[in-house]
Design a protein around this motif. Structure first.
Motif, PDB file in Angstrom:
ATOM      1  N   VAL A 342       0.842  -1.190   0.000  1.00 57.16           N
ATOM      2  CA  VAL A 342       0.000   0.000   0.000  1.00 57.16           C
ATOM      3  C   VAL A 342       0.882   1.247   0.000  1.00 57.16           C
ATOM      4  CG1 VAL A 342      -1.889  -1.151   1.199  1.00 57.16           C
ATOM      5  CG2 VAL A 342      -0.127   0.031   2.526  1.00 57.16           C
ATOM      6  N   ILE A 343       0.236   2.371  -0.305  1.00 57.00           N
ATOM      7  CA  ILE A 343       0.882   3.685  -0.157  1.00 57.00           C
ATOM      8  C   ILE A 343       0.450   4.233   1.196  1.00 57.00           C
ATOM      9  CG2 ILE A 343       1.200   5.968  -1.146  1.00 57.00           C
ATOM     10  CD1 ILE A 343       2.089   3.775  -3.016  1.00 57.00           C
ATOM     11  N   PRO A 344       1.360   4.368   2.170  1.00 56.97           N
ATOM     12  CA  PRO A 344       0.955   4.880   3.484  1.00 56.97           C
ATOM     13  C   PRO A 344       0.307   6.256   3.362  1.00 56.97           C
ATOM     14  CG  PRO A 344       3.171   3.960   3.578  1.00 56.97           C
ATOM     15  CD  PRO A 344       2.789   4.023   2.134  1.00 56.97           C
ATOM     16  N   GLU A 345      -0.660   6.511   4.235  1.00 59.05           N
ATOM     17  CA  GLU A 345      -1.367   7.787   4.207  1.00 59.05           C
ATOM     18  C   GLU A 345      -0.382   8.938   4.405  1.00 59.05           C
ATOM     19  OE1 GLU A 345      -5.117  10.019   6.463  1.00 59.05           O
ATOM     20  OE2 GLU A 345      -4.586   7.937   6.927  1.00 59.05           O
ATOM     21  N   GLY A 346      -0.510   9.957   3.569  1.00 59.55           N
ATOM     22  CA  GLY A 346       0.359  11.118   3.657  1.00 59.55           C
ATOM     23  C   GLY A 346       1.668  10.981   2.906  1.00 59.55           C
ATOM     24  N   GLU A 347       1.957   9.789   2.385  1.00 59.92           N
ATOM     25  CA  GLU A 347       3.215   9.563   1.681  1.00 59.92           C
ATOM     26  C   GLU A 347       2.999   9.707   0.174  1.00 59.92           C
ATOM     27  OE1 GLU A 347       5.459   5.537   0.810  1.00 59.92           O
ATOM     28  OE2 GLU A 347       6.013   6.247   2.822  1.00 59.92           O
ATOM     29  N   GLU A 348       3.968  10.302  -0.490  1.00 55.35           N
ATOM     30  CA  GLU A 348       3.887  10.407  -1.940  1.00 55.35           C
ATOM     31  C   GLU A 348       4.172   9.053  -2.582  1.00 55.35           C
ATOM     32  OE1 GLU A 348       6.513  13.462  -3.298  1.00 55.35           O
ATOM     33  OE2 GLU A 348       5.055  15.056  -2.910  1.00 55.35           O
ATOM     34  N   ALA A 349       3.548   8.820  -3.717  1.00 57.03           N
ATOM     35  CA  ALA A 349       3.770   7.587  -4.470  1.00 57.03           C
ATOM     36  C   ALA A 349       4.816   7.826  -5.541  1.00 57.03           C
ATOM     37  CB  ALA A 349       2.476   7.109  -5.103  1.00 57.03           C
ATOM     38  N   LYS A 350       5.581   6.787  -5.862  1.00 52.42           N
ATOM     39  CA  LYS A 350       6.542   6.841  -6.958  1.00 52.42           C
ATOM     40  C   LYS A 350       5.870   6.292  -8.218  1.00 52.42           C
ATOM     41  CE  LYS A 350      10.912   6.462  -4.413  1.00 52.42           C
ATOM     42  NZ  LYS A 350      12.170   5.684  -4.268  1.00 52.42           N
ATOM     43  N   ILE A 351       5.920   7.068  -9.287  1.00 48.60           N
ATOM     44  CA  ILE A 351       5.274   6.692 -10.538  1.00 48.60           C
ATOM     45  C   ILE A 351       6.342   6.509 -11.612  1.00 48.60           C
ATOM     46  CG2 ILE A 351       3.489   7.295 -12.203  1.00 48.60           C
ATOM     47  CD1 ILE A 351       2.479   7.054  -9.331  1.00 48.60           C
ATOM     48  N   ASN A 352       6.225   5.420 -12.349  1.00 47.65           N
ATOM     49  CA  ASN A 352       7.107   5.192 -13.490  1.00 47.65           C
ATOM     50  C   ASN A 352       6.241   4.779 -14.672  1.00 47.65           C
ATOM     51  OD1 ASN A 352       9.344   4.815 -15.103  1.00 47.65           O
ATOM     52  ND2 ASN A 352       9.716   2.727 -14.385  1.00 47.65           N
ATOM     53  N   CYS A 353       6.129   5.662 -15.670  1.00 44.38           N
ATOM     54  CA  CYS A 353       5.346   5.385 -16.873  1.00 44.38           C
ATOM     55  C   CYS A 353       6.296   5.359 -18.062  1.00 44.38           C
ATOM     56  CB  CYS A 353       4.259   6.439 -17.076  1.00 44.38           C
ATOM     57  SG  CYS A 353       2.938   6.366 -15.851  1.00 44.38           S
ATOM     58  N   CYS A 387       2.650   1.614 -16.750  1.00 46.23           N
ATOM     59  CA  CYS A 387       2.954   2.353 -15.528  1.00 46.23           C
ATOM     60  C   CYS A 387       3.055   1.399 -14.346  1.00 46.23           C
ATOM     61  CB  CYS A 387       1.872   3.391 -15.227  1.00 46.23           C
ATOM     62  SG  CYS A 387       1.764   4.750 -16.421  1.00 46.23           S
ATOM     63  N   THR A 388       3.927   1.771 -13.422  1.00 49.36           N
ATOM     64  CA  THR A 388       3.972   1.109 -12.119  1.00 49.36           C
ATOM     65  C   THR A 388       3.809   2.170 -11.044  1.00 49.36           C
ATOM     66  OG1 THR A 388       6.391   1.285 -11.964  1.00 49.36           O
ATOM     67  CG2 THR A 388       5.489  -0.735 -12.921  1.00 49.36           C
ATOM     68  N   VAL A 389       3.135   1.799  -9.956  1.00 42.74           N
ATOM     69  CA  VAL A 389       2.944   2.674  -8.801  1.00 42.74           C
ATOM     70  C   VAL A 389       3.604   2.009  -7.612  1.00 42.74           C
ATOM     71  CG1 VAL A 389       1.278   3.856  -7.332  1.00 42.74           C
ATOM     72  CG2 VAL A 389       0.757   3.489  -9.760  1.00 42.74           C
ATOM     73  N   SER A 390       4.520   2.718  -6.960  1.00 43.87           N
ATOM     74  CA  SER A 390       5.272   2.143  -5.847  1.00 43.87           C
ATOM     75  C   SER A 390       5.224   3.084  -4.658  1.00 43.87           C
ATOM     76  CB  SER A 390       6.740   1.909  -6.240  1.00 43.87           C
ATOM     77  OG  SER A 390       6.843   1.182  -7.445  1.00 43.87           O
ATOM     78  N   ASN A 391       5.493   2.525  -3.469  1.00 45.93           N
ATOM     79  CA  ASN A 391       5.660   3.381  -2.293  1.00 45.93           C
ATOM     80  C   ASN A 391       7.115   3.846  -2.218  1.00 45.93           C
ATOM     81  OD1 ASN A 391       7.079   1.156  -1.265  1.00 45.93           O
ATOM     82  ND2 ASN A 391       5.286   0.388  -0.141  1.00 45.93           N
ATOM     83  N   GLN A 392       7.434   4.613  -1.196  1.00 49.15           N
ATOM     84  CA  GLN A 392       8.781   5.174  -1.104  1.00 49.15           C
ATOM     85  C   GLN A 392       9.828   4.106  -0.802  1.00 49.15           C
ATOM     86  OE1 GLN A 392       9.828   8.441  -1.723  1.00 49.15           O
ATOM     87  NE2 GLN A 392       7.763   8.564  -2.578  1.00 49.15           N
ATOM     88  N   ALA A 393       9.378   2.916  -0.419  1.00 47.66           N
ATOM     89  CA  ALA A 393      10.314   1.804  -0.215  1.00 47.66           C
ATOM     90  C   ALA A 393      10.524   1.018  -1.503  1.00 47.66           C
ATOM     91  CB  ALA A 393       9.790   0.878   0.888  1.00 47.66           C
ATOM     92  N   ASP A 394      10.016   1.577  -2.625  1.00 49.77           N
ATOM     93  CA  ASP A 394      10.145   0.958  -3.958  1.00 49.77           C
ATOM     94  C   ASP A 394       9.425  -0.373  -4.054  1.00 49.77           C
ATOM     95  OD1 ASP A 394      11.672   3.029  -5.138  1.00 49.77           O
ATOM     96  OD2 ASP A 394      13.478   2.261  -4.161  1.00 49.77           O
ATOM     97  N   GLU A 395       8.393  -0.565  -3.250  1.00 46.24           N
ATOM     98  CA  GLU A 395       7.546  -1.747  -3.360  1.00 46.24           C
ATOM     99  C   GLU A 395       6.397  -1.423  -4.318  1.00 46.24           C
ATOM    100  OE1 GLU A 395       7.808  -3.740   1.049  1.00 46.24           O
ATOM    101  OE2 GLU A 395       6.635  -1.895   0.822  1.00 46.24           O
TER     102      GLU A 395
END
Length: 862
Positions: A342-353, A387-395
């Motif tokens: 998941v993307i933790p609340e308040g954390e920005e997501a990493k996007i790669n398209c 596209c991939t959507v990841s959290n700041q831990a690159d998951e």
């Protein structure tokens, strides 16, 4: 007196008599006039005005006291602006009383003209929707006004035939009533020892007199008191300046006819709450379209899929959204949610398209913000975006792909996984825009010196902005008056014009003047948007067309799809010498020693006269040290290929091969030597001058080729019971080529047009080609489109349907060592920037769009 005997001398005599009377009247009357509040019997003279006329402090209202004015129309006096709506209807006389029904409130009995009634709730609805009917049920007036506690609502506000006379909120911080019931009463005292008859007893209200005896009489015995007889019931208004005065007079007569009188005056006044003259308002303008008012916000009328290619796509990130999307691309949209990530609340997501090696977004985005996918170097977006959507831990929590060609449905407000389409720009610079930055400017105008105690902006969802908490605002905030309308604040907000919604903004103000007067004002405005169309209205054809991509049959007789292409081994050096290698002409006009790992085994000599240049086709002559010929052939640029095979009787290719490269008319360009035997390093995509290794085989362990043969198959069916005329049937390889398959209709044994009814066997066409599985990462996007109409003759197409096949190749070859800077000279000898324009990796200058082939193998370089 004269002497009786006639004497002329007068005589004088005198005497006195005195008496006193103590007067006791025959009757003695005294009257007393009082006014008492009905609720607690307190003296009316002790009543004070309401503290404020304002009913809105932000809390929920639980009660409204209102009076009914039968003669009123929709011309009303309130500060609710667009929140108030009123409609009059023709109806019979309503003066005798009205039936008032408000949604969510118990129906009131018949309310006489001028009478009070109560609206109660826990709390009241946010909007009061009331119908006023006459006694026979005919609707006379329809009202709508805000009772949320946020919009301005004041005592004495008029809403059509209704007048606010009292209010109360949930915590009783607002509990005010204008109208207070009271009554006048009298007391009659007999102060004497004799009884009397009250012959006259009058109450006077200005010029109006009331006979309290009703032409009768009342006997009052000595010492008797008659009191607490109601003279008049009244309603005292605490919200306006007013004085109430009554005069009571009495006349009594005793049994012997004597008369006595008395009179009393009762007067008290109410002073309405002090007020001050202050007003607030705001404006809303759109920055992006010339500061026009928000009411004129342009509403998108087109989708992002009108057939033109896109060069920009704007999407809003919604972190909570899963793959259950509202897209119209059906099977052409793919999405996978990764369980547990998941993307933790308040954390920005990493996007790669990306698509192949082209990256369109490698960024971080916060919830509700936008990303922009922009074409590279002035081109267009690819047919398919991955596209991939990841959290700041690159998951990675979501993987998705969707069509960005402009050919398939791509409408504003459609969702694709965690993304919602917010706008686009096509190759013709036509723009579809949902999101607009608007500026609110806030103004205040006052006639008095005002100390502001409350200044808030409230959005439609109830969220507040308190201007007084801003560190830059002085405490206290004083506005000297008189002051003209002036700006005191500004903020920027983003509107989404593609949603069916209303944006309500309210500005509320409370302040006090120097003399303690309380003033308040509320300004409210609403901006509503209708949703745009959901995309092209083209009907989908009943006849269908399909596209498939297949690989050659493998050794087990299995035919796989192109999405199962396997990357070949990179190395041609297995320890066994090679039977053959395949070479292509890459167009290089320089000798690059870093393009292979053969060291001294590689030599390269350029012809000096004339200076070598890239040509479309070359002749290649390859021999070994014994001058045995291995190749004397013509090879096309990039697409061509030649094979060098071992000689009969040899175990493998020689340790040294010399190849001369010439133009088609035998002008020598380049001579290279290299070792094709694989007893030194030899890899697929190694380049030896203008020649590149495309394949190799040792007859046992190695049989690798960068060029994968594929077969594209297209079908066309007509299940209709009537013929179908095909206007357009075309195949596109996005960014590469377009071929009109309908051009084959009627040619030789080709299909006929129109398609026959109830076509049992679909029309079948196929083409064979190859793809480079060793080059740079790339996606191949094949589209098939059908347009036509039912019938036997050509006409305006009335339907369209399409299909696509997309497969991607992502080689893992390490090609970073093969970077090569490329510049060309313009006519003034200045370097011209180059840009990649398609998956064949040609280059063109930005100034004149002239296309050049790259002078070194580009597909294997980032």
């Amino acid at each position: 007196a004269a002497d009786p005997e006639g004497s002329d001398t007068p005589c004088l005599g005198a005497s006195a008599y005195q008496f006193c009377v103590d007067y006791e009247p025959a009757c003695d009357v005294e009257v007393q006039l009082t006014c008492q509040v009905a609720s607690d019997n307190s003296d009316c003279a002790d009543l004070t005005a309401v503290s404020t006329l304002d009913c809105t402090d932000g809390d929920d209202l639980t009660r409204l006291a209102m009076s009914f004015d039968a003669d009123a129309t929709c011309d009303s006096d309130n500060n609710q602006g667009d929140s108030f709506d009123c409609k009059n209807f023709a109806c019979a006389d309503i003066g005798s009383g009205a039936l008032i029904k408000c949604e969510g409130i118990d129906e009131t009995p018949i309310v006489p003209n001028g009478a009070l009634f109560q609206l109660k709730g826990n709390p009241l609805p946010d909007q009061m929707n009331c119908t006023i009917s006459n006694s026979v049920g005919e609707v006379c007036q329809q009202l709508l006004f805000d009772t949320s506690g946020n919009a301005r609502l004041s005592l004495k506000d008029t809403f059509g035939k209704l007048v606010i006379q009292g209010c109360q909120d949930a915590d009783n911080s607002t509990d005010s009533d204008c109208i207070v019931p009271a009554a006048y009463g009298y007391t009659v005292f007999n102060q004497g020892d004799n009884g009397f008859t009250l012959t006259e007893f009058m109450a006077k209200n200005g010029d109006i007199e009331q006979d309290l005896l009703l032409n009768g009489s009342v006997r009052v015995e000595a010492g008797e008191t008659i009191s607490e007889i109601v003279v008049e019931s009244i309603e005292i208004d605490r919200c306006i300046d007013s004085c109430n005065e009554r005069v009571l007079s009495a006349v009594g007569q005793s049994d012997d006819g004597k008369v006595c009188k008395d009179e009393e005056v009762n007067k008290f006044c109410i002073e309405a709450p002090e007020s001050c003259d202050t007003a607030v308002d705001f404006t809303c303008s759109v920055d992006d379209v010339g500061a026009s008012p928000c009411e004129d916000l342009p509403i998108p009328t087109e989708s992002c899929s009108d057939g033109d290619r896109l060069k920009q796509l704007t999407m809003t990130f919604n972190g909570a959204t899963t793959c259950n999307s509202t897209d119209g691309q059906k099977e052409f949209f793919t999405c996978e949610d990764v369980p547990g990530v998941v993307i933790p609340e308040g954390e920005e997501a990493k996007i790669n398209c990306y698509n192949g090696e082209s990256v369109f977004c490698e960024c971080s985005v916060a919830e509700g913000n936008q990303i922009e996918l922009n074409a590279i170097s002035g081109g267009v977006l690819p047919g398919t975006m991955f596209c991939t959507v990841s959290n700041q831990a690159d998951e990675v929590c979501q993987k998705l792909s969707f069509d960005t060609s402009g050919r398939l449905p791509l409408n504003v407000q459609e969702t694709f996984g965690k993304f919602t389409v917010a706008g686009c720009i096509d190759e013709e610079d036509n723009e579809v825009q949902c999101l607009f930055d608007v500026k609110y400017r806030f103004f205040v105008e006052t006639e008095d010196n005002i100390t502001i105690t409350e200044l808030k902006r409230v959005e439609g969802d109830g969220s507040e902005l308190d201007f007084l908490t801003d560190p830059g605002v002085p405490d206290p905030l004083i506005i000297p008056g008189p002051a003209p309308r002036s700006e005191f604040g500004m903020l920027t907000k983003r509107f989404n014009a593609c949603t069916s919604s209303c944006n309500t903004e309210t500005l509320s103000f409370v302040g006090t003047s120097d003399d303690g007067a309380v003033c308040a004002d509320v300004f409210e405005k609403e901006f509503c948007f209708d949703p745009p169309p959901t995309g092209p209205n083209s009907n989908e054809c009943v006849p269908q067309t399909t596209v498939e991509c297949k690989l050659p049959e493998d050794g087990d007789g299995v035919v796989k799809g192109c999405d199962e292409i396997v990357e070949p081994p990179k190395s041609c050096s297995s320890g066994q010498c090679l039977d053959s290698i395949k070479l292509s002409y890459n167009g290089a006009t320089v000798c690059d020693p870093n393009a292979n790992d053969q060291g001294d085994d590689f030599t390269c000599t350029l012809a000096t006269d004339p200076e070598p240049a890239t040509v479309e086709k070359v002749r290649v002559l390859c021999t070994d040290d014994d001058d045995r010929l291995y190749c004397n052939c013509t090879v096309d640029l990039l697409n061509g290929e030649t094979k060098l095979a071992k000689k009969d009787g040899d175990n493998c290719l020689p340790d040294k091969m010399t190849c001369k490269i010439s133009t088609a008319d035998y002008v020598e360009m380049q001579t290279v030597t290299f070792n094709p035997s694989a007893n030194v390093a030899l890899n697929l995509k190694d380049s030896f001058g203008a020649l590149t290794v495309e394949g190799c085989s040792d007859g046992a362990d190695i049989d690798s080729s960068c060029r994968q043969d594929i077969k594209m198959e297209y079908t066309l069916s007509n299940p209709l019971s009537s013929p179908f005329f095909v206007d357009v049937w075309k195949r596109e390889v996005l960014d590469i080529s377009v071929f009109n398959l309908d051009s084959l209709f009627g040619v030789g044994s080709g299909p006929s047009n129109p398609l026959p009814a109830n076509l049992e066997e679909p029309v079948f066409l196929a083409e064979s080609t190859f793809v480079d599985v060793c080059g740079a990462p790339a996606c191949f996007d094949y589209r098939i489109t059908l347009e036509g109409s039912e019938g036997s003759t050509a006409g305006e197409p009335d339907c369209m349907t399409s299909d696509k096949y997309v497969f991607c190749i992502e080689p893992t070859f390490d090609v970073t060592r093969r970077n090569l800077e490329v510049t060309t000279a313009t006519t003034n000898n200045e370097p011209a920037p180059m840009k990649l324009i398609d998956s064949f990796n040609w280059l063109q200058t930005e100034e004149n769009d002239q296309t050049y082939h790259r002078t070194s193998y580009l597909r294997s370089s980032p």
